[in-house]
Design a protein around this motif. Structure first.
Motif, PDB file in Angstrom:
ATOM      1  N   VAL A 145      27.827 -14.488 -48.409  1.00 23.05           N
ATOM      2  CA  VAL A 145      27.927 -12.982 -48.114  1.00 23.05           C
ATOM      3  C   VAL A 145      28.561 -13.173 -46.773  1.00 23.05           C
ATOM      4  O   VAL A 145      28.177 -13.983 -45.865  1.00 23.05           O
ATOM      5  CB  VAL A 145      26.431 -12.531 -47.727  1.00 23.05           C
ATOM      6  CG1 VAL A 145      26.853 -10.932 -47.561  1.00 23.05           C
ATOM      7  CG2 VAL A 145      25.769 -12.616 -48.766  1.00 23.05           C
ATOM      8  N   ALA A 146      29.763 -12.516 -46.741  1.00 23.16           N
ATOM      9  CA  ALA A 146      30.603 -12.414 -45.327  1.00 23.16           C
ATOM     10  C   ALA A 146      29.678 -12.308 -44.165  1.00 23.16           C
ATOM     11  O   ALA A 146      29.106 -11.314 -44.282  1.00 23.16           O
ATOM     12  CB  ALA A 146      31.632 -11.666 -45.549  1.00 23.16           C
ATOM     13  N   ALA A 147      30.120 -13.155 -43.141  1.00 25.15           N
ATOM     14  CA  ALA A 147      29.265 -12.907 -41.843  1.00 25.15           C
ATOM     15  C   ALA A 147      29.777 -11.501 -41.308  1.00 25.15           C
ATOM     16  O   ALA A 147      28.590 -11.098 -40.371  1.00 25.15           O
ATOM     17  CB  ALA A 147      29.938 -14.180 -40.993  1.00 25.15           C
ATOM     18  N   THR A 148      30.728 -10.817 -41.619  1.00 18.49           N
ATOM     19  CA  THR A 148      31.050  -9.463 -41.043  1.00 18.49           C
ATOM     20  C   THR A 148      29.989  -8.381 -41.472  1.00 18.49           C
ATOM     21  O   THR A 148      29.659  -7.404 -40.944  1.00 18.49           O
ATOM     22  CB  THR A 148      32.279  -9.278 -41.519  1.00 18.49           C
ATOM     23  OG1 THR A 148      32.724  -9.298 -42.795  1.00 18.49           O
ATOM     24  CG2 THR A 148      33.455  -9.637 -40.514  1.00 18.49           C
ATOM     25  N   CYS A 186      20.891 -16.578 -47.750  1.00 18.38           N
ATOM     26  CA  CYS A 186      22.316 -16.089 -47.833  1.00 18.38           C
ATOM     27  C   CYS A 186      22.805 -17.210 -46.821  1.00 18.38           C
ATOM     28  O   CYS A 186      22.578 -17.474 -45.906  1.00 18.38           O
ATOM     29  CB  CYS A 186      22.278 -14.714 -47.300  1.00 18.38           C
ATOM     30  SG  CYS A 186      21.383 -13.526 -48.148  1.00 18.38           S
ATOM     31  N   VAL A 187      24.040 -17.649 -47.089  1.00 18.87           N
ATOM     32  CA  VAL A 187      25.013 -18.455 -46.146  1.00 18.87           C
ATOM     33  C   VAL A 187      26.406 -17.451 -46.023  1.00 18.87           C
ATOM     34  O   VAL A 187      26.821 -16.937 -47.068  1.00 18.87           O
ATOM     35  CB  VAL A 187      25.431 -19.744 -46.836  1.00 18.87           C
ATOM     36  CG1 VAL A 187      26.017 -20.658 -46.060  1.00 18.87           C
ATOM     37  CG2 VAL A 187      23.888 -20.477 -47.357  1.00 18.87           C
ATOM     38  N   CYS A 188      26.680 -17.184 -44.793  1.00 23.17           N
ATOM     39  CA  CYS A 188      27.428 -16.423 -44.534  1.00 23.17           C
ATOM     40  C   CYS A 188      28.876 -17.165 -43.788  1.00 23.17           C
ATOM     41  O   CYS A 188      28.697 -17.435 -42.586  1.00 23.17           O
ATOM     42  CB  CYS A 188      26.846 -15.436 -43.372  1.00 23.17           C
ATOM     43  SG  CYS A 188      25.631 -14.609 -44.115  1.00 23.17           S
ATOM     44  N   PRO A 189      29.683 -17.115 -44.500  1.00 24.46           N
ATOM     45  CA  PRO A 189      31.165 -17.663 -43.827  1.00 24.46           C
ATOM     46  C   PRO A 189      31.937 -16.665 -43.238  1.00 24.46           C
ATOM     47  O   PRO A 189      31.994 -15.325 -43.238  1.00 24.46           O
ATOM     48  CB  PRO A 189      31.966 -17.717 -45.119  1.00 24.46           C
ATOM     49  CG  PRO A 189      31.452 -16.936 -46.208  1.00 24.46           C
ATOM     50  CD  PRO A 189      30.081 -16.646 -46.023  1.00 24.46           C
ATOM     51  N   ILE A 254      22.167 -17.449 -42.968  1.00 24.81           N
ATOM     52  CA  ILE A 254      22.604 -18.559 -42.212  1.00 24.81           C
ATOM     53  C   ILE A 254      24.011 -18.396 -42.105  1.00 24.81           C
ATOM     54  O   ILE A 254      24.809 -18.355 -43.101  1.00 24.81           O
ATOM     55  CB  ILE A 254      22.384 -19.974 -42.954  1.00 24.81           C
ATOM     56  CG1 ILE A 254      20.686 -20.200 -43.259  1.00 24.81           C
ATOM     57  CG2 ILE A 254      22.930 -21.085 -42.088  1.00 24.81           C
ATOM     58  CD1 ILE A 254      20.430 -21.359 -43.993  1.00 24.81           C
ATOM     59  N   PRO A 255      24.475 -18.250 -40.775  1.00 23.99           N
ATOM     60  CA  PRO A 255      25.946 -18.214 -40.483  1.00 23.99           C
ATOM     61  C   PRO A 255      26.659 -19.444 -40.435  1.00 23.99           C
ATOM     62  O   PRO A 255      25.994 -20.393 -39.966  1.00 23.99           O
ATOM     63  CB  PRO A 255      25.872 -17.193 -39.415  1.00 23.99           C
ATOM     64  CG  PRO A 255      24.776 -17.641 -38.704  1.00 23.99           C
ATOM     65  CD  PRO A 255      23.788 -17.898 -39.524  1.00 23.99           C
TER      66      PRO A 255
END
Length: 265
Positions: A145-148, A186-189, A254-255
């Motif tokens: 999931v996008a960090a934004t 969730c891991v957020c790029p 997690i970002p």
């Protein structure tokens, strides 16, 4: 560190390029048998060749599965076929395409529907189709999931509203299925240098009539770490989170963003 993924089975959605492909590559490098999905058979074959070349994995261990996440009817059969070919499922990685940049005033209800269908609804269908197999294995779900979506900027109304729903979904799944030994995270790029980010950077450079490197530097300035990340760095984090080695990690966000996120939670 042994991530205990050798011999495990994994399904990575939207995996023909970018972060999805990088994640599938890392899972294969750790010894997992991997199904990769995309709506293009040609792109899937290219991705399979890339994964095999990068990891020396056996060709039979990489399974291309055509699936269009914008077509709700195609999702469940694709997931079920993946599970059949893998003979079970230990690791699910959900992923999806990007959103269209827009302000709320310019966004139509129909566009909200389209983004809901291709992002949140598609993830719900994928998870429902995968749950029986994950219950058998006591596996993991990891959602990209996008960090934004955590710190919504202006002009990205679809990300702010639709993608953020994935956080609530993941947390609820972590709670509801903990008794089945299923984990959900969730891991957020953010600012990971994929082909998509390169293309977006080129578009901004052309629009503003400035050098490509200048736009790239602007991206780096907003990151405390002072550089862009690589798909491989992001994929290593996802692979760890999804692996049995992270067995006590669930319900988290997690970002992986070079310090861009300002939230303390």
């Amino acid at each position: 560190m042994d991530l205990e993924l050798a011999g495990k089975s994994a399904l990575v959605m939207a995996a023909s390029s970018g972060l999805g492909r990088a994640t599938a590559t890392q899972l294969a490098a750790e010894g997992a048998e991997v199904a990769i999905s995309s709506r293009s058979q040609e792109n899937l074959e290219e991705a399979k060749n890339h994964i095999v070349e990068e990891t020396n994995a056996n060709e039979s261990a990489i399974h291309p599965i055509v699936c269009d996440l914008s077509d709700s009817e195609s999702i469940r059969p694709a997931v079920e076929r993946s599970i059949d070919e893998l003979d079970g499922l230990d690791v699910l990685v959900t992923n999806h395409g990007g959103t269209t940049p827009k302000y709320f005033a310019d966004a139509t209800v129909e566009e909200f529907d389209d983004h809901y269908n291709s992002i949140l609804k598609s993830t719900i269908i994928v998870v429902k189709a995968a749950l029986p197999a994950l219950k058998e294995s006591g596996g993991s779900m990891t959602h990209l999931v996008a960090a934004t979506a955590r710190e919504p900027p202006t002009g990205l109304i679809f990300t702010s509203t639709i993608r953020s729903g994935l956080f609530g979904l993941s947390k609820s799944l972590a709670t509801e299925y903990a008794a089945d030994n299923i984990r959900s995270n969730c891991v957020c790029p953010r600012s990971i240098m994929t082909d998509r980010i390169e293309s977006k950077t080129e578009q901004v450079a052309q629009r503003d009539d400035v050098p490509f490197e200048s736009v790239l530097e602007d991206r780096k300035v907003e990151l405390p770490i002072g550089r862009l990340g690589t798909p491989e760095e992001f994929a290593r984090t996802v692979t760890y989170v999804a692996s049995p080695a992270a067995g006590f990690l669930t319900g988290t966000v997690i970002p992986v963003d070079g310090g861009w996120s300002k939230s303390t939670q």
